[in-house]
Design a protein around this motif. Structure first.
Motif, mmCIF file in Angstrom:
data_model
loop_
_atom_site.group_PDB
_atom_site.id
_atom_site.type_symbol
_atom_site.label_atom_id
_atom_site.label_comp_id
_atom_site.label_asym_id
_atom_site.label_seq_id
_atom_site.Cartn_x
_atom_site.Cartn_y
_atom_site.Cartn_z
ATOM 1 N N GLY A 128 -12.522 25.185 9.493
ATOM 2 C CA GLY A 128 -13.760 25.922 9.654
ATOM 3 C C GLY A 128 -14.450 25.734 10.989
ATOM 4 N N LYS A 129 -13.702 25.300 12.009
ATOM 5 C CA LYS A 129 -14.291 25.076 13.329
ATOM 6 C C LYS A 129 -13.948 26.220 14.280
ATOM 7 C CE LYS A 129 -14.926 20.974 11.513
ATOM 8 N NZ LYS A 129 -16.166 20.686 10.767
ATOM 9 N N HIS A 130 -14.867 26.507 15.188
ATOM 10 C CA HIS A 130 -14.561 27.347 16.334
ATOM 11 C C HIS A 130 -13.760 26.512 17.327
ATOM 12 C CE1 HIS A 130 -17.349 30.440 14.909
ATOM 13 N NE2 HIS A 130 -18.233 29.472 14.696
ATOM 14 N N VAL A 131 -12.956 27.185 18.160
ATOM 15 C CA VAL A 131 -12.010 26.455 19.012
ATOM 16 C C VAL A 131 -12.058 26.978 20.444
ATOM 17 C CG1 VAL A 131 -9.587 25.882 19.417
ATOM 18 C CG2 VAL A 131 -10.465 26.020 17.067
ATOM 19 N N TYR A 132 -12.197 26.057 21.381
ATOM 20 C CA TYR A 132 -11.970 26.328 22.803
ATOM 21 C C TYR A 132 -10.702 25.562 23.164
ATOM 22 C CZ TYR A 132 -12.851 26.668 27.872
ATOM 23 O OH TYR A 132 -12.757 26.928 29.221
ATOM 24 N N VAL A 133 -9.643 26.269 23.544
ATOM 25 C CA VAL A 133 -8.368 25.619 23.820
ATOM 26 C C VAL A 133 -7.931 25.921 25.247
ATOM 27 C CG1 VAL A 133 -7.049 27.549 22.805
ATOM 28 C CG2 VAL A 133 -5.971 25.298 23.039
ATOM 29 N N GLU A 134 -7.536 24.871 25.963
ATOM 30 C CA GLU A 134 -7.042 25.065 27.325
ATOM 31 C C GLU A 134 -5.763 25.886 27.315
ATOM 32 O OE1 GLU A 134 -8.074 24.568 30.363
ATOM 33 O OE2 GLU A 134 -9.998 23.802 29.673
ATOM 34 N N GLN A 159 -11.510 30.746 22.057
ATOM 35 C CA GLN A 159 -11.544 31.105 23.472
ATOM 36 C C GLN A 159 -10.478 30.289 24.209
ATOM 37 O OE1 GLN A 159 -13.361 33.390 25.536
ATOM 38 N NE2 GLN A 159 -14.920 32.174 26.613
ATOM 39 N N MET A 160 -9.646 30.959 25.012
ATOM 40 C CA MET A 160 -8.659 30.234 25.814
ATOM 41 C C MET A 160 -9.229 29.931 27.193
ATOM 42 S SD MET A 160 -4.618 31.026 26.548
ATOM 43 C CE MET A 160 -4.738 31.903 28.106
ATOM 44 N N GLY A 161 -8.871 28.763 27.724
ATOM 45 C CA GLY A 161 -9.457 28.286 28.962
ATOM 46 C C GLY A 161 -8.928 28.913 30.237
ATOM 47 N N THR A 162 -8.810 30.230 30.270
ATOM 48 C CA THR A 162 -8.570 30.944 31.523
ATOM 49 C C THR A 162 -9.937 31.319 32.081
ATOM 50 O OG1 THR A 162 -8.140 32.850 30.094
ATOM 51 C CG2 THR A 162 -6.234 31.811 31.145
ATOM 52 N N GLN A 163 -10.567 30.323 32.711
ATOM 53 C CA GLN A 163 -11.980 30.438 33.045
ATOM 54 C C GLN A 163 -12.286 31.480 34.110
ATOM 55 O OE1 GLN A 163 -10.195 27.610 33.271
ATOM 56 N NE2 GLN A 163 -10.151 26.971 35.416
ATOM 57 N N GLN A 164 -11.269 31.948 34.839
ATOM 58 C CA GLN A 164 -11.554 32.981 35.831
ATOM 59 C C GLN A 164 -11.984 34.292 35.170
ATOM 60 O OE1 GLN A 164 -8.724 32.863 39.018
ATOM 61 N NE2 GLN A 164 -9.739 34.459 40.201
ATOM 62 N N ARG A 165 -11.695 34.441 33.893
ATOM 63 C CA ARG A 165 -12.168 35.614 33.148
ATOM 64 C C ARG A 165 -13.696 35.653 33.063
ATOM 65 N NH1 ARG A 165 -8.857 39.868 30.496
ATOM 66 N NH2 ARG A 165 -6.725 39.199 30.856
ATOM 67 N N SER A 166 -14.343 34.497 33.284
ATOM 68 C CA SER A 166 -15.805 34.438 33.272
ATOM 69 C C SER A 166 -16.395 34.278 34.664
ATOM 70 C CB SER A 166 -16.274 33.284 32.372
ATOM 71 O OG SER A 166 -15.977 33.538 31.008
ATOM 72 N N SER A 167 -15.566 34.352 35.688
ATOM 73 C CA SER A 167 -16.031 34.243 37.068
ATOM 74 C C SER A 167 -16.738 35.532 37.482
ATOM 75 C CB SER A 167 -14.835 33.985 37.991
ATOM 76 O OG SER A 167 -15.109 34.357 39.319
ATOM 77 N N PRO A 168 -18.013 35.486 37.877
ATOM 78 C CA PRO A 168 -18.733 36.721 38.225
ATOM 79 C C PRO A 168 -18.059 37.532 39.329
ATOM 80 C CG PRO A 168 -20.291 34.927 37.925
ATOM 81 C CD PRO A 168 -18.918 34.317 37.875
ATOM 82 N N HIS A 169 -17.547 36.860 40.369
ATOM 83 C CA HIS A 169 -16.949 37.647 41.452
ATOM 84 C C HIS A 169 -15.609 38.251 41.041
ATOM 85 C CE1 HIS A 169 -14.699 33.860 42.500
ATOM 86 N NE2 HIS A 169 -13.760 34.725 42.829
#
Length: 439
Positions: A128-134, A159-169
């Motif tokens: 029952g947990k939400h998951v942030y996975v690298e 959420q997968m840790g492809t953090q550039q998907r959240s990069s504003p530029h």
């Protein structure tokens, strides 16, 4: 050691889980603060510090209730740093299964070795947990499929840790590409270079007393402990890691796929080898791979031990179209016309580097903010597992193509290999008895 069956049985015992390591103080925090999410950070040697920094950056909406690692020394060090950074003591725990059985956790973050990513994420969803996975979200394509299915079944966010998907530029330049700044994009080149050293030849030695080697291995079939695997070089062993293509190529290939607006390719080719050193490293140190579509192509070139840069960058993506080219990396973007003349640029204030992102970085802060807003407010995730798994599966197919030394033909619907029984055998893996993940 708690068996998997005992663990799953325990999950069904409702309120009993609160007693597992939950102090009266931490329980009081839950009752009085429903507006903040309780996180457990699992896997603390490297990327876990970025998770800590980003949860600190989002501390108005999140706190860290637990920190977890199977290495007692790494756990103790991280717990001390976390308390200093956050100002609250998180409960240290070696066994993540006890954390999943606790009511004092809304979400888990996973920065463990790759072989644990999908099995742990699936167990988290079942609890029952939400998951942030690298990235990579799985060790092999079959696990990626299971994780997507588990998310759909248990209806928690991943959420997968492809953090550039959240990069504003990066979001900005993708929008510009969509609006036609380089015409129709059809060719994308991604690359990564580093100067990694040899890992040598490992020797069988006693397991360090602070390390739970059985739990470190978890779902993989058992091996003796050698002195050149833990805590980082597991990346280069096939049973635990996924090679440089998944370790770093995932990021830039994902940006290329995003820019071109494509999913699974129709054909995958991959060539390379372990050229620089002769040691225990089981993957390539040099690889060139291509993903072909009906009217587009993505290539990735990885050099783990040779640091000559492309376009003056350790890593990045070049998106080419009928009217020009975009260069984009973590530090900004540049736009060129068809003749190669720069027409525009944006600098985000930092250069792109092949070094691991261990401390704070604004992209990861934004990626966590998006994940938290998804849980609390229903905001659309920037890298939901259904999207992230496509990029991961593509690079796993690249590894398989390299293993079998021939091109792969791919089903556009699900990425499965067509007409190659030998290659398809590598879609999944064998597990230690009693540890196989199930949806």
């Amino acid at each position: 050691m708690v068996t998997r069956r005992e663990f799953l049985d325990a999950l069904a015992v409702g309120a009993a889980g609160i007693a597992l390591g939950t102090t009266a103080k931490s329980y009081a925090r839950i009752l009085g603060s429903n507006d903040r999410l309780n996180f457990a950070v699992i896997g603390l040697n490297g990327r876990g510090y970025a998770h800590l920094a980003s949860l600190k950056a989002n501390k108005s909406a999140a706190r860290i209730s637990y920190v977890c690692d199977v290495d007692g020394d790494i756990l103790s060090k991280f717990a001390g740093v976390a308390q200093k950074e956050i100002g609250e003591a998180a409960i240290p725990e070696k066994d993540f299964r006890r954390i999943l059985d606790s009511k004092d956790v809304d979400a888990i973050t996973i920065a463990t070795p790759d072989h644990w990513h999908a099995p742990m994420a699936i167990a988290g969803l079942q609890a029952g947990k939400h998951v942030y996975v690298e990235k990579p979200c799985s060790h092999n394509p079959a696990e990626g499929e299971m994780l997507v299915q588990a998310q759909q079944k248990y209806r928690k966010l991943v959420q997968m840790g492809t953090q550039q998907r959240s990069s504003p530029h990066t979001i900005e330049i993708i929008d510009k590409i969509r609006d036609g700044v380089i015409g129709r994009p059809y060719l994308a080149k991604a690359w990564y270079v580093n100067v990694r050293k040899s890992i040598g030849t490992g020797k069988e030695v006693p397991v360090p007393p602070q390390l739970d080697w059985d739990l470190w291995q978890g779902p993989v079939q058992r091996r003796v402990y050698k002195d050149n695997v833990h805590p980082y070089n597991w990346h280069w062993f096939r049973i635990y890691g996924t090679g440089e293509a998944l370790n770093n190529g995932t990021h830039e290939v994902d940006v290329c796929r995003w820019a071109l607006g494509v999913d699974y390719p129709k054909r995958v080719t991959s060539s390379g080898g372990r050229y620089h050193f002769k040691d225990d490293w089981q993957f390539y140190d040099t690889l060139v791979t291509s993903f072909e579509y009906e009217d587009a192509m993505i290539s990735w070139e990885g050099k783990s031990c040779e640091g000559m840069k492309y376009y003056g960058r350790d890593r990045g993506s070049a998106i080419m179209g009928t009217a020009g080219t975009v260069l984009v990396d973590r530090g900004g973007y540049e736009i060129y016309d068809l003749k190669g003349s720069k027409t525009s640029e944006f600098k985000a204030g930092s250069e792109s580097s092949s070094g691991d992102l261990i401390g704070r970085d604004s992209m990861t802060d934004a990626h966590f903010a998006n994940f938290i807003a998804g849980i609390q407010k229903g905001e659309k995730l920037n890298a939901p597992i259904s999207v992230g798994n496509v990029s991961v599966t593509m690079l796993q197919l690249s590894n398989i193509a390299w293993e079998v030394n021939r091109e792969l033909h791919v089903d556009l619907k699900d990425g499965r290999i067509q007409g190659d029984v030998e290659a398809m055998k590598m879609w999944g893996r064998e597990y230690e008895k009693g540890w196989a993940p199930h949806v």
